[in-house]
Write a protein that holds these residues in place. Structure first.
Motif, PDB file in Angstrom:
ATOM      1  N   VAL A  51       0.863  -1.182   0.000  1.00  0.00           N
ATOM      2  CA  VAL A  51       0.000   0.000   0.000  1.00  0.00           C
ATOM      3  C   VAL A  51       0.900   1.233   0.000  1.00  0.00           C
ATOM      4  N   GLY A  52       0.584   2.231  -0.792  1.00  0.00           N
ATOM      5  CA  GLY A  52       1.309   3.492  -0.738  1.00  0.00           C
ATOM      6  C   GLY A  52       2.411   3.673  -1.755  1.00  0.00           C
ATOM      7  N   GLN A  53       2.719   2.660  -2.513  1.00  0.00           N
ATOM      8  CA  GLN A  53       3.762   2.728  -3.545  1.00  0.00           C
ATOM      9  C   GLN A  53       4.994   3.478  -3.062  1.00  0.00           C
ATOM     10  N   ASP A  54       5.283   4.677  -3.613  1.00  0.00           N
ATOM     11  CA  ASP A  54       6.485   5.425  -3.253  1.00  0.00           C
ATOM     12  C   ASP A  54       6.229   6.509  -2.210  1.00  0.00           C
ATOM     13  N   ASP A  55       5.113   6.448  -1.507  1.00  0.00           N
ATOM     14  CA  ASP A  55       4.745   7.472  -0.519  1.00  0.00           C
ATOM     15  C   ASP A  55       5.047   6.964   0.887  1.00  0.00           C
ATOM     16  N   VAL A  56       6.149   7.428   1.463  1.00  0.00           N
ATOM     17  CA  VAL A  56       6.581   6.943   2.778  1.00  0.00           C
ATOM     18  C   VAL A  56       5.589   7.298   3.873  1.00  0.00           C
ATOM     19  N   ALA A  57       4.863   8.407   3.745  1.00  0.00           N
ATOM     20  CA  ALA A  57       3.870   8.775   4.748  1.00  0.00           C
ATOM     21  C   ALA A  57       2.716   7.767   4.742  1.00  0.00           C
ATOM     22  N   VAL A  58       2.221   7.425   3.565  1.00  0.00           N
ATOM     23  CA  VAL A  58       1.140   6.447   3.455  1.00  0.00           C
ATOM     24  C   VAL A  58       1.620   5.084   3.956  1.00  0.00           C
ATOM     25  N   GLN A  59       2.831   4.716   3.568  1.00  0.00           N
ATOM     26  CA  GLN A  59       3.375   3.433   4.004  1.00  0.00           C
ATOM     27  C   GLN A  59       3.561   3.401   5.522  1.00  0.00           C
ATOM     28  N   SER A  60       4.045   4.488   6.104  1.00  0.00           N
ATOM     29  CA  SER A  60       4.258   4.535   7.559  1.00  0.00           C
ATOM     30  C   SER A  60       2.932   4.386   8.298  1.00  0.00           C
ATOM     31  N   ALA A  61       1.911   5.092   7.828  1.00  0.00           N
ATOM     32  CA  ALA A  61       0.597   5.014   8.471  1.00  0.00           C
ATOM     33  C   ALA A  61       0.050   3.590   8.386  1.00  0.00           C
ATOM     34  N   ARG A  62       0.216   2.928   7.252  1.00  0.00           N
ATOM     35  CA  ARG A  62      -0.295   1.560   7.102  1.00  0.00           C
ATOM     36  C   ARG A  62       0.520   0.577   7.952  1.00  0.00           C
ATOM     37  N   ALA A  63       1.833   0.752   7.988  1.00  0.00           N
ATOM     38  CA  ALA A  63       2.666  -0.138   8.812  1.00  0.00           C
ATOM     39  C   ALA A  63       2.283  -0.004  10.285  1.00  0.00           C
ATOM     40  N   LEU A  64       2.023   1.220  10.743  1.00  0.00           N
ATOM     41  CA  LEU A  64       1.592   1.426  12.122  1.00  0.00           C
ATOM     42  C   LEU A  64       0.203   0.820  12.352  1.00  0.00           C
ATOM     43  N   ALA A  65      -0.692   0.968  11.390  1.00  0.00           N
ATOM     44  CA  ALA A  65      -2.016   0.355  11.508  1.00  0.00           C
ATOM     45  C   ALA A  65      -1.892  -1.168  11.614  1.00  0.00           C
ATOM     46  N   ASN A  66      -0.987  -1.746  10.845  1.00  0.00           N
ATOM     47  CA  ASN A  66      -0.764  -3.189  10.923  1.00  0.00           C
ATOM     48  C   ASN A  66      -0.200  -3.580  12.293  1.00  0.00           C
ATOM     49  N   ALA A  67       0.717  -2.756  12.828  1.00  0.00           N
ATOM     50  CA  ALA A  67       1.256  -3.024  14.165  1.00  0.00           C
ATOM     51  C   ALA A  67       0.138  -2.934  15.210  1.00  0.00           C
ATOM     52  N   ARG A  68      -0.757  -1.954  15.051  1.00  0.00           N
ATOM     53  CA  ARG A  68      -1.891  -1.806  15.974  1.00  0.00           C
ATOM     54  C   ARG A  68      -2.772  -3.060  15.926  1.00  0.00           C
ATOM     55  N   MET A 114      14.071   2.897  18.558  1.00  0.00           N
ATOM     56  CA  MET A 114      15.288   2.623  17.810  1.00  0.00           C
ATOM     57  C   MET A 114      14.926   2.812  16.355  1.00  0.00           C
ATOM     58  N   ALA A 115      15.633   3.693  15.668  1.00  0.00           N
ATOM     59  CA  ALA A 115      15.370   3.943  14.253  1.00  0.00           C
ATOM     60  C   ALA A 115      16.673   3.783  13.473  1.00  0.00           C
ATOM     61  N   ALA A 116      16.545   3.297  12.259  1.00  0.00           N
ATOM     62  CA  ALA A 116      17.729   3.107  11.426  1.00  0.00           C
ATOM     63  C   ALA A 116      17.363   3.233   9.959  1.00  0.00           C
ATOM     64  N   ARG A 117      18.362   3.592   9.185  1.00  0.00           N
ATOM     65  CA  ARG A 117      18.243   3.567   7.728  1.00  0.00           C
ATOM     66  C   ARG A 117      18.860   2.259   7.257  1.00  0.00           C
ATOM     67  N   VAL A 118      18.192   1.626   6.306  1.00  0.00           N
ATOM     68  CA  VAL A 118      18.669   0.350   5.786  1.00  0.00           C
ATOM     69  C   VAL A 118      18.681   0.396   4.266  1.00  0.00           C
ATOM     70  N   ALA A 119      19.435  -0.517   3.666  1.00  0.00           N
ATOM     71  CA  ALA A 119      19.532  -0.552   2.208  1.00  0.00           C
ATOM     72  C   ALA A 119      18.242  -1.060   1.568  1.00  0.00           C
ATOM     73  N   GLY A 120      17.540  -1.941   2.247  1.00  0.00           N
ATOM     74  CA  GLY A 120      16.307  -2.490   1.696  1.00  0.00           C
ATOM     75  C   GLY A 120      15.586  -3.324   2.737  1.00  0.00           C
ATOM     76  N   LEU A 121      14.358  -3.684   2.425  1.00  0.00           N
ATOM     77  CA  LEU A 121      13.525  -4.482   3.321  1.00  0.00           C
ATOM     78  C   LEU A 121      13.043  -5.726   2.581  1.00  0.00           C
ATOM     79  N   GLY A 122      12.494  -6.668   3.304  1.00  0.00           N
ATOM     80  CA  GLY A 122      12.067  -7.934   2.723  1.00  0.00           C
ATOM     81  C   GLY A 122      10.925  -7.827   1.734  1.00  0.00           C
ATOM     82  N   VAL A 123      10.059  -6.835   1.907  1.00  0.00           N
ATOM     83  CA  VAL A 123       8.937  -6.646   0.987  1.00  0.00           C
ATOM     84  C   VAL A 123       9.396  -5.704  -0.131  1.00  0.00           C
ATOM     85  N   PRO A 124       9.429  -6.163  -1.369  1.00  0.00           N
ATOM     86  CA  PRO A 124       9.859  -5.303  -2.470  1.00  0.00           C
ATOM     87  C   PRO A 124       9.038  -4.016  -2.520  1.00  0.00           C
TER      88      PRO A 124
END
Length: 138
Positions: A51-68, A114-124
Motif C-alpha cells: 500500500v502506498g507505492q512510493d509514498d513513505v507517509a502512506v506506508q508509515s501510516a499503514r505499517a503502524l495500523a498493521n502493528a496496531r 530505535m530507528a535506522a536507515r537500511v539498504a532495503g527491506l524484505g517486501v519489495p
C-alpha cells in the motif's frame, strides 16, 4: 490485587541523557506483566499487496495500523508499547514518515525508540518497517 497494587512499567529519562519528549531511554518491565513482541510490519494489506507505492507517509501510516492490529490480537494497544523499532529505506523522507505516525505515538511517558536507515527491506518496494515490544499489566 487492587489497581493501586498492580505492577507498572516504568519509562525513564535519566538526568545526564538528552531529555526528549519523543522517547525514553530505559524501560523497566516488572514481574507479572505479559510481554508481547510484534514482528516487523510493512505497508501491506491483508492480501500481502503493498500500500502506498512510493509514498513513505502512506506506508508509515499503514505499517503502524498493521502493528496496531497485531497488538490488538494480543490484547495490547499503542499505549502498552515499551519499545518501537522503525526501519526506513535509504532515501526515504524521514520527516514525512515520522510525521505520518508521530501523533499516534505521542505520550507523556514515551516508549523507547530505535530507528535506522537500511539498504532495503524484505517486501519489495517497502520504504518502512515497524516492530514493537509491548507490556500489558493484568
Amino acid at each position: 490485587m487492587s489497581s493501586d497494587q498492580l505492577p507498572t512499567v516504568q519509562r525513564l529519562r535519566p538526568q545526564g541523557l538528552v531529555n526528549s519528549p519523543a522517547f525514553s531511554h530505559v524501560a523497566i518491565v516488572p514481574p507479572g506483566v505479559t510481554t508481547i513482541y510484534v514482528g516487523g510490519q510493512n505497508a501491506v494489506d491483508a492480501d500481502g499487496h503493498l500500500v502506498g507505492q512510493d509514498d513513505v507517509a502512506v506506508q508509515s501510516a499503514r505499517a503502524l495500523a498493521n502493528a496496531r492490529t497485531a497488538l490488538a490480537a494480543a490484547g495490547a494497544t499503542l499505549s502498552d508499547v515499551v519499545q518501537w523499532t522503525v526501519l526506513f529505506v535509504d532515501g526515504a523522507d524521514l520527516g514525512a514518515g515520522y510525521g505520518a505516525i508521530a501523533s499516534e505515538l505521542a505520550s507523556d511517558e514515551p516508549p523507547l525508540v530505535m530507528a535506522a536507515r537500511v539498504a532495503g527491506l524484505g517486501v519489495p518496494g517497502a520504504l518502512v518497517e515497524i516492530s514493537a515490544v509491548a507490556a500489558v499489566v493484568h
